[in-house]
Design a protein around this motif. Sequence first.
Motif, mmCIF file in Angstrom:
data_model
loop_
_atom_site.group_PDB
_atom_site.id
_atom_site.type_symbol
_atom_site.label_atom_id
_atom_site.label_comp_id
_atom_site.label_asym_id
_atom_site.label_seq_id
_atom_site.Cartn_x
_atom_site.Cartn_y
_atom_site.Cartn_z
ATOM 1 N N SER A 30 2.786 16.137 5.348
ATOM 2 C CA SER A 30 3.300 16.872 4.460
ATOM 3 C C SER A 30 4.765 16.483 3.817
ATOM 4 N N ILE A 31 5.621 16.216 4.828
ATOM 5 C CA ILE A 31 7.121 15.804 4.251
ATOM 6 C C ILE A 31 6.762 14.264 3.787
ATOM 7 N N THR A 32 5.957 13.334 4.082
ATOM 8 C CA THR A 32 5.803 12.085 3.600
ATOM 9 C C THR A 32 5.220 12.436 2.127
ATOM 10 N N SER A 33 4.238 13.165 1.952
ATOM 11 C CA SER A 33 3.754 13.412 0.544
ATOM 12 C C SER A 33 4.978 13.858 -0.340
ATOM 13 N N LEU A 34 5.650 14.934 0.160
ATOM 14 C CA LEU A 34 6.906 15.677 -0.581
ATOM 15 C C LEU A 34 7.573 14.498 -0.833
ATOM 16 N N ASN A 35 8.223 13.642 -0.045
ATOM 17 C CA ASN A 35 9.271 12.706 -0.268
ATOM 18 C C ASN A 35 8.719 11.836 -0.972
ATOM 19 N N PHE A 36 7.266 11.206 -1.103
ATOM 20 C CA PHE A 36 6.993 10.219 -2.160
ATOM 21 C C PHE A 36 6.923 10.851 -3.315
ATOM 22 N N ILE A 37 6.593 11.918 -3.706
ATOM 23 C CA ILE A 37 6.612 12.708 -5.058
ATOM 24 C C ILE A 37 8.402 12.863 -5.381
ATOM 25 N N TRP A 38 9.035 13.342 -4.748
ATOM 26 C CA TRP A 38 10.416 13.452 -4.941
ATOM 27 C C TRP A 38 11.015 12.146 -5.054
ATOM 28 N N ASN A 39 10.747 11.024 -4.596
ATOM 29 C CA ASN A 39 11.380 9.629 -4.673
ATOM 30 C C ASN A 39 10.868 9.192 -5.924
ATOM 31 N N VAL A 64 -0.728 11.466 -8.781
ATOM 32 C CA VAL A 64 -1.306 12.671 -8.297
ATOM 33 C C VAL A 64 -2.483 11.851 -7.675
ATOM 34 N N ALA A 65 -3.195 10.683 -8.277
ATOM 35 C CA ALA A 65 -4.343 10.191 -7.716
ATOM 36 C C ALA A 65 -3.912 9.419 -6.427
ATOM 37 N N LEU A 66 -2.746 8.801 -6.622
ATOM 38 C CA LEU A 66 -2.231 7.920 -5.368
ATOM 39 C C LEU A 66 -2.273 8.943 -4.086
ATOM 40 N N LEU A 67 -1.227 10.127 -4.240
ATOM 41 C CA LEU A 67 -1.290 11.216 -3.616
ATOM 42 C C LEU A 67 -2.396 11.843 -2.664
ATOM 43 N N LEU A 99 -3.508 11.656 0.966
ATOM 44 C CA LEU A 99 -3.949 12.968 1.723
ATOM 45 C C LEU A 99 -5.350 12.806 2.215
ATOM 46 N N TRP A 100 -6.199 12.475 1.544
ATOM 47 C CA TRP A 100 -7.542 12.246 1.914
ATOM 48 C C TRP A 100 -7.749 11.425 3.090
#
Length: 312
Positions: free
Chosen positions: A235-244, A295-298, A302-303
Amino acid sequence: MTGRTLASSPARVAVRRPAGVVTRQRRETAVLVLPSVLLIVVLSVAPLLAGLALAFTDARLVHTPHYSFVGVENFTKLAANSMFWASFRIGMVWAVSVTLLQLVAAMGLALLLNADLRLRGLARVLALIPWAMPPVVVSIMWRMIYSPNAGPLNALLGSIGLPNDINWLGSFTTALPAVIAVGVWVGMPQTTVTLLAGLQQVPPDTYEAAAIDGAGAWRRFTAVTVPSLRPIITSITSLNFIWNFNSFSLVYVLTEGGPGGQTMLPMLFTYIEAFQNRNIGYAAAMGVVLVVVVVALLGLYLWSQLRAEDKP
């Protein structure tokens, strides 16, 4: 018979609730949820739809706007824009590098802060300082640190006999790594706090059992700590990637995309197109492409993580 009656009684009670009670509960739920839904619609959904609509127009940022529908012309033009795709590649390097380095550094700091050390409480407070500082203040501070003439970093290098005239933010070879280092420093506290909270939920008996079985420190980390923190890491990696990937102010103040576009992130490129070149429709098309790609990369990430967790 009595057992079946008692076991089935809750279901009969639930079915026999008066229709008025169910209706009232639904209304109360709707009233409680409605403010949040309205905020999401007004602040997120509506701007997203407006940006999507602008992407198919020739809108410009002028005093009296007049624009018309141009179909996919903006996207066709964008597909041939090599500068945009170069900024996209730089943005991916920036986002992936900062996210992974943040995770590694934050994991080490979280393990340290979770240990039984003296002044641990003070260390935890000090670890939050970069997170509490405004991005603009952080950028100005690091510009002073990276200064080629009077910066403390070059002074330190000179004191130990290394080159002390490096233009960290003005060189093609050092600008992006220098900005990545600042991004890691700024975002590490948030990840550290999240991982530290997860570490405190791991039962100490688990580590003791692993130690009794002969597991060393590294084996306990890989067999106990990482599996326990995997949902938090995902979860934190996904959020950090979007934020960065969507970061703007930090790089804008540090380099404004220079030198020569070496730190030109996609959001900075889009900002320049929208508010300096005033091509709102074209910039909206860039935003749509960025949203779709991220969104596609994320979703793919996640998948893959969820699939790995489902494996025995």
